[in-house]
Design a protein around this motif. Structure first.
Motif, PDB file in Angstrom:
ATOM      1  N   CYS A 291       0.823  -1.217   0.000  1.00 35.46           N
ATOM      2  CA  CYS A 291       0.000   0.000   0.000  1.00 35.46           C
ATOM      3  C   CYS A 291       0.856   1.265   0.000  1.00 35.46           C
ATOM      4  O   CYS A 291       0.496   2.261  -0.639  1.00 35.46           O
ATOM      5  CB  CYS A 291      -0.924   0.001   1.216  1.00 35.46           C
ATOM      6  SG  CYS A 291      -2.255  -1.221   1.159  1.00 35.46           S
ATOM      7  N   GLN A 294       2.530   1.980  -3.688  1.00 34.51           N
ATOM      8  CA  GLN A 294       1.770   1.562  -4.868  1.00 34.51           C
ATOM      9  C   GLN A 294       2.046   2.471  -6.053  1.00 34.51           C
ATOM     10  O   GLN A 294       2.056   2.018  -7.202  1.00 34.51           O
ATOM     11  CB  GLN A 294       0.268   1.554  -4.559  1.00 34.51           C
ATOM     12  CG  GLN A 294      -0.553   0.951  -5.689  1.00 34.51           C
ATOM     13  CD  GLN A 294      -2.042   0.987  -5.401  1.00 34.51           C
ATOM     14  OE1 GLN A 294      -2.474   1.639  -4.458  1.00 34.51           O
ATOM     15  NE2 GLN A 294      -2.817   0.295  -6.210  1.00 34.51           N
ATOM     16  N   GLU A 324      -4.012  -3.718  -9.428  1.00 39.06           N
ATOM     17  CA  GLU A 324      -3.539  -2.479  -8.804  1.00 39.06           C
ATOM     18  C   GLU A 324      -4.710  -1.541  -8.508  1.00 39.06           C
ATOM     19  O   GLU A 324      -4.699  -0.835  -7.485  1.00 39.06           O
ATOM     20  CB  GLU A 324      -2.520  -1.792  -9.711  1.00 39.06           C
ATOM     21  CG  GLU A 324      -1.181  -2.511  -9.808  1.00 39.06           C
ATOM     22  CD  GLU A 324      -0.385  -2.441  -8.502  1.00 39.06           C
ATOM     23  OE1 GLU A 324      -0.766  -1.648  -7.612  1.00 39.06           O
ATOM     24  OE2 GLU A 324       0.613  -3.178  -8.371  1.00 39.06           O
ATOM     25  N   TYR A 327      -6.180  -2.824  -5.373  1.00 41.12           N
ATOM     26  CA  TYR A 327      -5.325  -2.488  -4.234  1.00 41.12           C
ATOM     27  C   TYR A 327      -5.563  -1.043  -3.787  1.00 41.12           C
ATOM     28  O   TYR A 327      -5.606  -0.752  -2.578  1.00 41.12           O
ATOM     29  CB  TYR A 327      -3.850  -2.651  -4.615  1.00 41.12           C
ATOM     30  CG  TYR A 327      -3.370  -4.085  -4.722  1.00 41.12           C
ATOM     31  CD1 TYR A 327      -4.179  -5.144  -4.318  1.00 41.12           C
ATOM     32  CD2 TYR A 327      -2.106  -4.383  -5.224  1.00 41.12           C
ATOM     33  CE1 TYR A 327      -3.734  -6.447  -4.407  1.00 41.12           C
ATOM     34  CE2 TYR A 327      -1.650  -5.686  -5.319  1.00 41.12           C
ATOM     35  CZ  TYR A 327      -2.473  -6.721  -4.919  1.00 41.12           C
ATOM     36  OH  TYR A 327      -2.029  -8.016  -5.007  1.00 41.12           O
ATOM     37  N   ARG A 328      -5.695  -0.147  -4.735  1.00 42.54           N
ATOM     38  CA  ARG A 328      -5.886   1.265  -4.397  1.00 42.54           C
ATOM     39  C   ARG A 328      -7.176   1.468  -3.599  1.00 42.54           C
ATOM     40  O   ARG A 328      -7.209   2.246  -2.643  1.00 42.54           O
ATOM     41  CB  ARG A 328      -5.908   2.110  -5.673  1.00 42.54           C
ATOM     42  CG  ARG A 328      -5.995   3.612  -5.407  1.00 42.54           C
ATOM     43  CD  ARG A 328      -5.782   4.417  -6.667  1.00 42.54           C
ATOM     44  NE  ARG A 328      -6.831   4.197  -7.656  1.00 42.54           N
ATOM     45  CZ  ARG A 328      -6.650   3.526  -8.780  1.00 42.54           C
ATOM     46  NH1 ARG A 328      -5.463   2.985  -9.045  1.00 42.54           N
ATOM     47  NH2 ARG A 328      -7.637   3.370  -9.641  1.00 42.54           N
ATOM     48  N   TYR A 384       6.634  -7.615  -2.925  1.00 42.71           N
ATOM     49  CA  TYR A 384       6.494  -6.204  -3.293  1.00 42.71           C
ATOM     50  C   TYR A 384       7.647  -5.359  -2.723  1.00 42.71           C
ATOM     51  O   TYR A 384       7.447  -4.254  -2.229  1.00 42.71           O
ATOM     52  CB  TYR A 384       5.144  -5.653  -2.810  1.00 42.71           C
ATOM     53  CG  TYR A 384       3.963  -6.341  -3.445  1.00 42.71           C
ATOM     54  CD1 TYR A 384       3.382  -5.844  -4.608  1.00 42.71           C
ATOM     55  CD2 TYR A 384       3.429  -7.505  -2.905  1.00 42.71           C
ATOM     56  CE1 TYR A 384       2.301  -6.467  -5.205  1.00 42.71           C
ATOM     57  CE2 TYR A 384       2.355  -8.149  -3.490  1.00 42.71           C
ATOM     58  CZ  TYR A 384       1.799  -7.631  -4.644  1.00 42.71           C
ATOM     59  OH  TYR A 384       0.726  -8.277  -5.235  1.00 42.71           O
TER      60      TYR A 384
END
Length: 497
Positions: A291, A294, A324, A327-328, A384
């Motif tokens: 997070c 990102q 992605e 994830y946001r 990540y």
């Protein structure tokens, strides 16, 4: 009364036959009974007998309980004097000796990353079938088709395994998967082209058919079942590996008939493929970097790709973009972030496998847990971490961001002096140049009095030795903002550069 002699002769003949059969109480089979056919025909052809030709019930005379008969089938020899198989009493697929006398290890299972090594390692210790010598000359149509299909598939696997010396594992697996799919397709095509009992899996279509063949495989791990090496049998159908359908970015598009210039162009293009796929499965240890950084991970354009030959790369790029985006959304939540990002990741992986179930190796796993584990293990950045460290910024970054600073984050004084005198210099000389020009500019700004911006005037109130550092902070703040804008522009890139 005139017909009495004819009836008497028939009765005597019948009693003679029954009497000869009753002599041996232990008679268990049929034996030959002879009689004078000419004499019988003379009696039956007499005119008087025509009046007595009517249906008679002889069940009382021929009670099977009193005369047990065991029927034994004896196969007549064929033309060459060899004993032939048992006669067929039903469809031809049931004819001949029992199927267990001619076993065929059919079907073969789907190649995966788990059994690929065994496919290549034990290829010469799995059975091949010499159709003409292994089976009888007639019958066994479906078993022969199965044996021929196995021979073809094993021969095609040999082709893929020989390329393993120069190919990556993913390329070899892709080749073996194509060979296996052709094995299924050609067998079902041959099996449905004759009037025979169709193999059950061939009644299905698409992925259901492939999964059915995979489930029915008696040797899913491709283990060695033969003690001695077998004799290879060449395939009856040609197999050409199409590398364009493979799903790994490292695989160069391949065309067997392309001219040399096209090959070289495609090969060099494939070397420049730059996409981070698949992304690793989110974990508690990786959630902070997932997070927190990102914006440092790229997104991908797909319009930049050629119209054909790179569909697999477009599907990978779109999957990364959707993950992605998910994830946001999840990282904005205050609770349940890990559960949210894991659901987004697994949902997109399942969606990807719906379209690429036949060509991406991890999608072949039947269990969702195994499938997710496979994707995570194939990730080049499973935790990540590779994009978690932002680049170090310095005054040298003005060379790349000065236009954005002037347009969106003006500092109140011109930056042309830095750009014109320091940016053309080599990298190692820029730092000294920037420090010198910054000190000169600080003195000039402070000597100009009220014409300087308010932020600079605050710096001029400090001791003279601290003024350049204060002005430097103003510049670096603008550089940071401009760099973030530049990263956003560069974040969405073409996966094929």
């Amino acid at each position: 009364m005139s017909s009495y002699p004819g009836w008497f002769c028939c009765s005597v003949l019948l009693l003679v036959c029954l009497g000869s059969a009753a002599k041996d109480e232990h008679f268990l089979g049929q034996r030959e009974v002879t009689f004078d056919l000419d004499q019988l025909m003379q009696v039956m052809q007499q005119p008087e007998s025509l009046d007595l030709q009517k249906e008679e019930d002889l069940s009382e005379l021929l009670d099977p309980k009193e005369f047990p008969i065991e029927q034994m089938m004896v196969s007549p020899p064929d033309i060459n004097g060899r004993e032939r198989g048992r006669p067929s009493f039903g469809p031809r697929s049931f004819g001949g000796p029992p199927m267990l006398q001619y076993p065929v290890q059919f079907p073969l299972s789907r190649p995966t990353s788990n059994n690929l090594q065994a496919i290549c390692l034990h290829g010469d210790h799995r059975p091949r079938y010499a159709i003409r010598s292994y089976f009888p000359a007639s019958g066994f149509g479906q078993l022969k088709r199965q044996a021929e299909a196995v021979n073809n598939a094993e021969s095609w696997f040999d082709v893929c395994c020989k390329g393993n010396q120069t190919w990556e594992t993913e390329v070899t697996l892709c080749c073996a998967t194509q060979a296996w799919e052709l094995f299924v397709e050609t067998f079902c095509s041959a099996d449905s082209s004759v009037k025979d009992r169709l193999y059950d899996c061939c009644k299905l279509t698409g992925s259901d058919r492939l999964n059915c063949f995979d489930r029915d495989a008696p040797n899913p791990n491709y283990g060695a079942t033969e003690e001695l090496p077998v004799t290879p049998i060449p395939s009856t159908i040609s197999f050409s590996f199409d590398q364009n359908t493979c799903q790994r970015a490292q695989m160069a598009p391949y065309s067997a008939r392309a001219d040399r210039k096209k090959k070289e162009k495609k090969a060099s293009t494939a070397e420049n493929v730059d996409i981070s796929f698949p992304p690793g499965r989110p974990s508690a240890d990786a959630i902070e970097s997932l997070c927190g950084h990102q914006k440092l991970r790229p997104l991908y354009h797909t319009r930049c790709l050629p119209r054909s030959g790179f569909e697999w790369l477009a599907r990978q790029a779109k999957t990364v973009n959707r993950i992605e985006k998910g994830y946001r959304q999840c990282c904005k939540k205050k609770q349940g972030v890990l559960s949210c990002v894991d659901q987004k990741w697994s949902g997109e992986i399942d969606r990807f496998c719906l379209t690429d179930s036949l060509s991406f190796s991890c999608c072949s796993s039947q269990s969702s847990a195994d499938r997710y584990s496979c994707f995570h293990s194939m990730s080049t950045d499973p935790h990540y971490n590779k994009t978690s460290a932002p680049e170090d910024l310095s005054l040298n970054s003005i060379c790349d961001t000065h236009k954005i600073i002037d347009r969106r984050f003006p500092v109140g004084f011109p930056l042309k002096l830095f750009v014109r005198q320091c940016c053309p210099l080599p990298e190692e000389e820029r730092t000294a140049c920037s420090a010198q020009k910054l000190e000169e500019m600080s003195k000039k700004l402070c000597s100009s009095g009220g014409r300087s911006p308010p932020t600079v005037r605050q710096c001029c109130k400090l001791p003279s030795q601290e003024t350049p550092q204060c002005v430097s902070k103003i510049l670096m703040n603008a550089v940071n903002k401009a760099t973030n804008v530049l990263r956003q522009k560069q974040r969405k890139k073409c996966p094929l550069s």
